[in-house]
Each structure stands twice: as structure tokens, then as C-alpha cells.
Design a protein around this motif. Sequence first.
Motif, PDB file in Angstrom:
ATOM      1  N   ILE A   1      54.175  12.566   6.753  1.00  0.00           N
ATOM      2  CA  ILE A   1      53.011  12.384   5.881  1.00  0.00           C
ATOM      3  C   ILE A   1      53.354  12.902   4.474  1.00  0.00           C
ATOM      4  O   ILE A   1      52.832  12.427   3.475  1.00  0.00           O
ATOM      5  CB  ILE A   1      51.766  13.083   6.489  1.00  0.00           C
ATOM      6  CG1 ILE A   1      50.479  12.649   5.795  1.00  0.00           C
ATOM      7  CG2 ILE A   1      51.901  14.595   6.502  1.00  0.00           C
ATOM      8  CD1 ILE A   1      49.218  13.003   6.567  1.00  0.00           C
TER       9      ILE A   1
ATOM     10  N   THR B   1      38.981   6.046   3.217  1.00  0.00           N
ATOM     11  CA  THR B   1      39.030   7.251   4.052  1.00  0.00           C
ATOM     12  C   THR B   1      40.341   7.401   4.806  1.00  0.00           C
ATOM     13  O   THR B   1      40.765   8.520   5.098  1.00  0.00           O
ATOM     14  CB  THR B   1      37.813   7.236   5.006  1.00  0.00           C
ATOM     15  OG1 THR B   1      36.665   7.281   4.183  1.00  0.00           O
ATOM     16  CG2 THR B   1      37.797   8.388   5.986  1.00  0.00           C
TER      17      THR B   1
ATOM     18  N   GLY C   1      45.668  14.233  13.397  1.00  0.00           N
ATOM     19  CA  GLY C   1      44.683  13.470  14.147  1.00  0.00           C
ATOM     20  C   GLY C   1      43.588  14.285  14.806  1.00  0.00           C
ATOM     21  O   GLY C   1      42.552  13.741  15.201  1.00  0.00           O
TER      22      GLY C   1
ATOM     23  N   GLU D   1      37.785   6.304  18.971  1.00  0.00           N
ATOM     24  CA  GLU D   1      37.202   7.556  19.463  1.00  0.00           C
ATOM     25  C   GLU D   1      35.784   7.722  18.940  1.00  0.00           C
ATOM     26  O   GLU D   1      34.871   8.079  19.680  1.00  0.00           O
ATOM     27  CB  GLU D   1      38.033   8.759  18.997  1.00  0.00           C
ATOM     28  CG  GLU D   1      39.302   8.949  19.767  1.00  0.00           C
ATOM     29  CD  GLU D   1      40.085  10.171  19.266  1.00  0.00           C
ATOM     30  OE1 GLU D   1      39.554  11.286  19.301  1.00  0.00           O
ATOM     31  OE2 GLU D   1      41.239   9.986  18.835  1.00  0.00           O
TER      32      GLU D   1
ATOM     33  N   PHE E   1      51.771   3.532  18.431  1.00  0.00           N
ATOM     34  CA  PHE E   1      50.511   3.011  17.914  1.00  0.00           C
ATOM     35  C   PHE E   1      50.418   1.490  17.966  1.00  0.00           C
ATOM     36  O   PHE E   1      49.711   0.900  17.179  1.00  0.00           O
ATOM     37  CB  PHE E   1      50.309   3.506  16.473  1.00  0.00           C
ATOM     38  CG  PHE E   1      50.045   4.981  16.400  1.00  0.00           C
ATOM     39  CD1 PHE E   1      48.751   5.468  16.496  1.00  0.00           C
ATOM     40  CD2 PHE E   1      51.084   5.879  16.297  1.00  0.00           C
ATOM     41  CE1 PHE E   1      48.510   6.835  16.452  1.00  0.00           C
ATOM     42  CE2 PHE E   1      50.857   7.239  16.252  1.00  0.00           C
ATOM     43  CZ  PHE E   1      49.568   7.718  16.328  1.00  0.00           C
TER      44      PHE E   1
ATOM     45  N   GLY F   1      46.811   6.564  12.590  1.00  0.00           N
ATOM     46  CA  GLY F   1      45.900   6.717  13.731  1.00  0.00           C
ATOM     47  C   GLY F   1      44.530   6.119  13.486  1.00  0.00           C
ATOM     48  O   GLY F   1      43.592   6.409  14.223  1.00  0.00           O
TER      49      GLY F   1
ATOM     50  N   LEU G   1      47.102   6.223  -4.491  1.00  0.00           N
ATOM     51  CA  LEU G   1      47.559   6.316  -3.103  1.00  0.00           C
ATOM     52  C   LEU G   1      48.653   5.297  -2.778  1.00  0.00           C
ATOM     53  O   LEU G   1      49.470   5.528  -1.898  1.00  0.00           O
ATOM     54  CB  LEU G   1      46.374   6.098  -2.144  1.00  0.00           C
ATOM     55  CG  LEU G   1      45.324   7.209  -2.135  1.00  0.00           C
ATOM     56  CD1 LEU G   1      44.128   6.800  -1.273  1.00  0.00           C
ATOM     57  CD2 LEU G   1      45.910   8.519  -1.625  1.00  0.00           C
TER      58      LEU G   1
ATOM     59  N   HIS H   1      51.402   5.046   3.341  1.00  0.00           N
ATOM     60  CA  HIS H   1      50.995   6.214   4.136  1.00  0.00           C
ATOM     61  C   HIS H   1      49.664   5.983   4.860  1.00  0.00           C
ATOM     62  O   HIS H   1      49.126   6.940   5.438  1.00  0.00           O
ATOM     63  CB  HIS H   1      50.873   7.451   3.251  1.00  0.00           C
ATOM     64  CG  HIS H   1      52.202   7.988   2.803  1.00  0.00           C
ATOM     65  ND1 HIS H   1      52.982   8.774   3.612  1.00  0.00           N
ATOM     66  CD2 HIS H   1      52.876   7.828   1.645  1.00  0.00           C
ATOM     67  CE1 HIS H   1      54.098   9.092   2.955  1.00  0.00           C
ATOM     68  NE2 HIS H   1      54.060   8.519   1.760  1.00  0.00           N
TER      69      HIS H   1
ATOM     70  N   ARG I   1      48.959  13.680  -4.572  1.00  0.00           N
ATOM     71  CA  ARG I   1      50.271  13.101  -4.827  1.00  0.00           C
ATOM     72  C   ARG I   1      50.903  13.878  -5.979  1.00  0.00           C
ATOM     73  O   ARG I   1      50.193  14.542  -6.738  1.00  0.00           O
ATOM     74  CB  ARG I   1      50.148  11.630  -5.270  1.00  0.00           C
ATOM     75  CG  ARG I   1      49.683  10.671  -4.183  1.00  0.00           C
ATOM     76  CD  ARG I   1      50.792  10.380  -3.196  1.00  0.00           C
ATOM     77  NE  ARG I   1      50.405   9.324  -2.254  1.00  0.00           N
ATOM     78  CZ  ARG I   1      49.816   9.521  -1.084  1.00  0.00           C
ATOM     79  NH1 ARG I   1      49.534  10.749  -0.686  1.00  0.00           N
ATOM     80  NH2 ARG I   1      49.524   8.510  -0.297  1.00  0.00           N
TER      81      ARG I   1
HETATM   82  C1  HEM Z   1      38.731  10.234  11.153  1.00  0.00           C
HETATM   83  C2  HEM Z   1      39.950  10.567  11.431  1.00  0.00           C
HETATM   84  C3  HEM Z   1      41.099  10.492  10.473  1.00  0.00           C
HETATM   85  C4  HEM Z   1      41.106  10.502   9.098  1.00  0.00           C
HETATM   86  C5  HEM Z   1      39.930  10.612   8.155  1.00  0.00           C
HETATM   87  C6  HEM Z   1      42.498  10.387   8.687  1.00  0.00           C
HETATM   88  C7  HEM Z   1      42.894  10.325   7.356  1.00  0.00           C
HETATM   89  C8  HEM Z   1      44.196  10.078   6.963  1.00  0.00           C
HETATM   90  C9  HEM Z   1      44.614   9.835   5.602  1.00  0.00           C
HETATM   91  C10 HEM Z   1      43.713   9.836   4.379  1.00  0.00           C
HETATM   92  C11 HEM Z   1      45.948   9.614   5.604  1.00  0.00           C
HETATM   93  C12 HEM Z   1      46.827   9.244   4.418  1.00  0.00           C
HETATM   94  C13 HEM Z   1      47.430  10.444   3.765  1.00  0.00           C
HETATM   95  C14 HEM Z   1      48.196  10.084   2.531  1.00  0.00           C
HETATM   96  O1  HEM Z   1      48.070   8.976   1.991  1.00  0.00           O
HETATM   97  O2  HEM Z   1      48.930  10.960   2.054  1.00  0.00           O
HETATM   98  C15 HEM Z   1      46.385   9.756   6.977  1.00  0.00           C
HETATM   99  C16 HEM Z   1      47.689   9.641   7.386  1.00  0.00           C
HETATM  100  C17 HEM Z   1      48.096   9.900   8.686  1.00  0.00           C
HETATM  101  N1  HEM Z   1      47.282  10.039   9.790  1.00  0.00           N
HETATM  102 FE1  HEM Z   1      45.290  10.076   9.808  1.00  0.00          FE
HETATM  103  N2  HEM Z   1      43.274  10.327   9.794  1.00  0.00           N
HETATM  104  C18 HEM Z   1      42.468  10.378  10.905  1.00  0.00           C
HETATM  105  C19 HEM Z   1      42.875  10.288  12.224  1.00  0.00           C
HETATM  106  C20 HEM Z   1      44.176  10.266  12.648  1.00  0.00           C
HETATM  107  C21 HEM Z   1      44.612  10.220  14.022  1.00  0.00           C
HETATM  108  C22 HEM Z   1      43.693  10.144  15.229  1.00  0.00           C
HETATM  109  C23 HEM Z   1      45.980  10.298  14.007  1.00  0.00           C
HETATM  110  C24 HEM Z   1      46.968  10.298  15.135  1.00  0.00           C
HETATM  111  C25 HEM Z   1      46.709  10.531  16.368  1.00  0.00           C
HETATM  112  C26 HEM Z   1      46.394  10.350  12.622  1.00  0.00           C
HETATM  113  C27 HEM Z   1      47.692  10.412  12.188  1.00  0.00           C
HETATM  114  C28 HEM Z   1      48.092  10.249  10.883  1.00  0.00           C
HETATM  115  C29 HEM Z   1      49.483  10.267  10.466  1.00  0.00           C
HETATM  116  C30 HEM Z   1      50.687  10.469  11.364  1.00  0.00           C
HETATM  117  C31 HEM Z   1      49.487  10.031   9.085  1.00  0.00           C
HETATM  118  C32 HEM Z   1      50.703   9.953   8.168  1.00  0.00           C
HETATM  119  C33 HEM Z   1      51.045   8.508   7.909  1.00  0.00           C
HETATM  120  C34 HEM Z   1      52.168   8.349   6.907  1.00  0.00           C
HETATM  121  O3  HEM Z   1      52.401   9.238   6.073  1.00  0.00           O
HETATM  122  O4  HEM Z   1      52.836   7.310   6.973  1.00  0.00           O
HETATM  123  N3  HEM Z   1      45.273  10.323  11.828  1.00  0.00           N
HETATM  124  N4  HEM Z   1      45.302  10.010   7.785  1.00  0.00           N
END
Ligand code: HEM
Length: 526
Positions: free
Chosen positions: A81, A338, A236, A355, A99, A348, A52, A344, A287
Motif C-alpha cells: 500500500i 472511499t 481490511g 461484508e 481476490f 478488498g 490518488l 492503489h 501521497r
Molecule cells: C470499508 C472498508 C475499506 C475501506 C474504506 C478501504 C479503503 C482503502 C483505500 C482508500 C485504499 C487506497 C489507499 C491508497 O490509495 O493509498 C485501500 C487500499 C487497500 N485496501 Fe482497502 N479499504 C477497505 C477494506 C479493505 C479490505 C476488506 C481489505 C482486504 C481484506 C483491504 C485491503 C486493501 C489493500 C491490500 C490495499 C492496498 C492496495 C494497493 O496499494 O495496491 N481493504 N483501501
Amino acid sequence: MHESPYWDPYRVDITQNPYPFFKRLREEAPLYYNEEYDFYAVSRYDDVKRGLSEHQTFISSRGGILELMRAGVEIPKGVFIFEDPPLHTVHRGIVARMFTPRRINGLEEQIRALTRRTLDRLVGREEIDFIADVGAVIPMAVIGMLLGIPEEDQQRVRQITDARMRTKEAGKPLDYSSGFQLAMGFEEYLDWRAEHPSDDVMTELLNVEFTDEQGVRRKLTREELVTFCNVLAGAGNETTNRLIGWTAKVLAEHPDQRRLLLEQPELIPDAIEEVLRFEPPAPHVGRWIARDTEFQGQRVPAGKPLMCLVGAANRDEEKFPDGERFDIRRERRVPHLTFGTGIHTCIGNVLARMEGRIVLEELLARFPEWEVDLERARLIQTSTVRGWETLPAWVGKGPRRSVHPAPNPAEETAGTEGDAPPSHIAGAWRIVVQGPTGPMPTTLRLVDRDGALMGEQSGEGGTSPVEGASYDPATGEIRWQNRIERPMRLTAHFSGTVRGGRMAGEVKVGFIGKFPFTGERLEEGA
Ligand code: HEM
């Protein structure tokens, strides 16, 4: 003979309970190669973390989803993402403005008020559905808060979008039926906000100047902004919904620990952390291997997908002793994966944790105990998210009895009046496809022209005519196809069965894969 361990993200028996498969992979094949789908997978904590975070070797711009990577689908710009630096750095930097700790902490009161309103409506009921009544409601509304859409504006924007909808060409309405995102329409909101600037995130984003990847100083385009909103909603909404489901399910199975939370509510954040570790809503993250490398002393060639099995890493005994046990008082020496790690890391994560905590606090204040009805609950896994699609639970005080008795399979096959195939199929249907990035709602309109079925299907990707539609009222079998224009030209073949006002089946989308769908009749037609 001792069979070698097997894993892929599609097999339903694995998805139901992937943990024994993950354990075998960790122990017997920490670097795993799947011949059928031609990908590698790592399952031990350190390897998953490396996959990762080493973003030059393991890149994101082929998409983090196995079928997207294999198909080589072009990812629209702004879906950061699935981007690599320098584009990712620019785009993430812009979205990161939403954020800041000040902004996120500033949402706590609003989220609590929303949660209280949502849960108060359930008090007095004997049965609730943790997904339909809670998980599907709160995270989407929180995205609206995050984007800075004040409640009074939500009403106004709805009026504007409704008015616009009425002026639209007949038969081409927007799909307003699936909750906040579509009800508001990010496009409409942005246009409206551009004309009515205020002191909020959207106005800030509309005005922000930044240096793009080509070194040009400019403002964001409307399309870029809409993409960002959709990325946030996509990343999200579904995930946090599943976190709420898992919290309810796992605590129902550990009533002693739930009781402890009633006595010591200060342990609630620990409980959320443990649910996140134990049942990660996104159990694997993909990936693309961009250059030759090694795992476990073995060579891994460039040009293949690497699946980072977060769900396996989170139970690696080396880091989490007795990792298969749910224990809210566990000593946390290393963080779970998680929310990913590295460039990346989930943007959120603070919001999702908040929440989860608020929902659990308010839930326990109203329903100190609940019992989930696993017989009627439905677990789904899209290519990214695993969790409950419905999770009915008994919250009544008296002895448990089901409010809506489970359907009797014998009766179902016999076909009662309510669940017999309808004689006519024409009308409007809400179709929800469980696509690779989460549920994709559309509206299907069918008309019967002298026995020939025609119509159109509209959703976020636009409206397209329905072709080759057929329906057999004797069996309830339905088929149709349409063309998708975005992200690329593909034909979607739907086939399913209709019972009463509902249908369910499978859609095959070009070479991307097959996805389940469900449908619900909105109105009858001729
Ligand atoms: C329990 C809830 C959530 C889980 C388990 C989760 C999980 C993840 C994971 C595993 C990644 C990384 C993906 C990667 O490495 O390719 C990620 C990225 C991201 N998440 Fe979450 N997420 C959650 C909630 C949220 C919320 C509430 C938001 C926004 C309101 C959000 C927005 C994003 C965004 C924009 C990315 C991309 C970040 C980047 O690529 O720089 N996520 N999330």
C-alpha cells in the motif's frame, strides 16, 4: 476579520465533524497549504482523484500517512500500500490471487453463516455495542476466511500455538488476547501450513513462483508472506469495522430510510454505497509530491506531502448534488472515492461491500430498529481511520432505558471504590495503543521489587524491558517507557491514569507523534 479555512488531521474538534471544514476548503482554499505541519491538501473531487491516480507525480513509497511522510520513516518491504511500481506491481499482483471474483463470491455463504452466528447471540438483549459485538468480530474473522484458514484448522492451529506458547520462556508469552489475528498468529499458521499443505490460498502462496523486481524467478519468503497477511489485516480490518459502525449510526439517524430498507431490501447495496460516500472510514489518503506540479492553477513544489481529502471529495456539490444529505436513493453519476482510485484502488473493496451488505441484511432481519447512545459512544480517529470505537445502541422493544447507565462525572471525580486508583499496579495489563495504522495491542507485565517497578512489554514488534516506571497510588498516575525496535529504534513514553482495573493515557513515540492508549488489567501480580 474573516479567518482563512483551517484543517489538519489531528485536531479533535475537526475530527469530531470535519465536514464544515471540508466544505470551506472546497469553496475557499481548494489548494490548501498547512504551515504548521508543512503539507498541501486538495478537497475537490477532480483534484483528489488526480492526487490518488497520477502515481508518478504523487508517490506512495514515503507512506500514505502524514507523520510517516514527514518523519521519512523507512517502510518495510512488502507493505505494498506504501510502494510504487515496479515493486508495487509485483507485490499487488501476488496478493490479487486472493481476490478473484470466484474466491470472493465463494466467501459469501461463509460470511453469512458467521454473521448469523454473531448476531443470533445478541438476540434477546436490550442493548448491544455495534463495535464490540459486531464490527470487532466479523471483519477479522473474514480475513481468516480470505487467507483460507478453515474453521476446523483454526482450532488445530490454536492448539499448536498454545502448545508453543507453553514452551516459551516464562514471562514472554505471545499476546493472545486481542482476537483472531494474534490468536492465530500468522507466523505460526504459515509454518504449520507449510508442513500441512492443502488446497487453499496459503498453500498456493507458499508455492507460487514469481519474478521479483530484480527479474529473479523465486518463491516468496516467509517474511514476505507474513508481511502480506499483516497488510491485509491492517488494511481490511479496522476500515470494515468502522464501516459497520457508520452504517449503524447513520441509519439510526435516518429511520425513514431504514424503514425503506425493511420494505425494499434490494436497496441495501445502495445504502452501503451511500454510507461509504457519506462517512468514509478513511477520510484522507496521503501521497508524496515527487515532482513540481500544479493544482487550481497554482504551483505546487516537489518534496511535500499531499493530503487527498476523500471525505471532502465525496461531498463535492459539483458531483454529488445536495452532497451533505444522506440519501440511499441518490443517483450515482460518479463513484465515491472511499476506496481510492488508480493503481492503489482498494483491493478488498468487493469484499468490504459484501461484508457491509450481509451485516446490514442480517441486522435488519433481527433488529428492525435501534437507537444509538451517542452520549456514551466514542469516536476515534487514528491517522488513517475515523469511526466509532464504541457505539452502544438500544435494540430493545420496550421504551428505552439504558442497561449500563452512563457514568456520572460527579461520582467519577469523587472516586467510588471501583474506579479509585488501585493500591498496587503490579501484574499483567493489556495495553492497546491507537497507533497510526490502527489499534496495536501489547501486554505489559509489571513487578514490584522493593518499591521499584520493572517489567516488560510485548506485542507484535517483540518484547522490550520497561524502564523508568513509576506509579502513584494516591493520584493513579503512571509512567513508563520502553524501546521499540521496528520499524526503527524509537523510545515510547507512556503516561496515564489508572482507575480500578483500567488505565488510559497517551504515548509519545519518538518523533512520530503522540497516540492515545487504553489498558485493562489481565491479572494481579506481586
Ligand atoms: C470499508 C472498508 C475499506 C475501506 C474504506 C478501504 C479503503 C482503502 C483505500 C482508500 C485504499 C487506497 C489507499 C491508497 O490509495 O493509498 C485501500 C487500499 C487497500 N485496501 Fe482497502 N479499504 C477497505 C477494506 C479493505 C479490505 C476488506 C481489505 C482486504 C481484506 C483491504 C485491503 C486493501 C489493500 C491490500 C490495499 C492496498 C492496495 C494497493 O496499494 O495496491 N481493504 N483501501
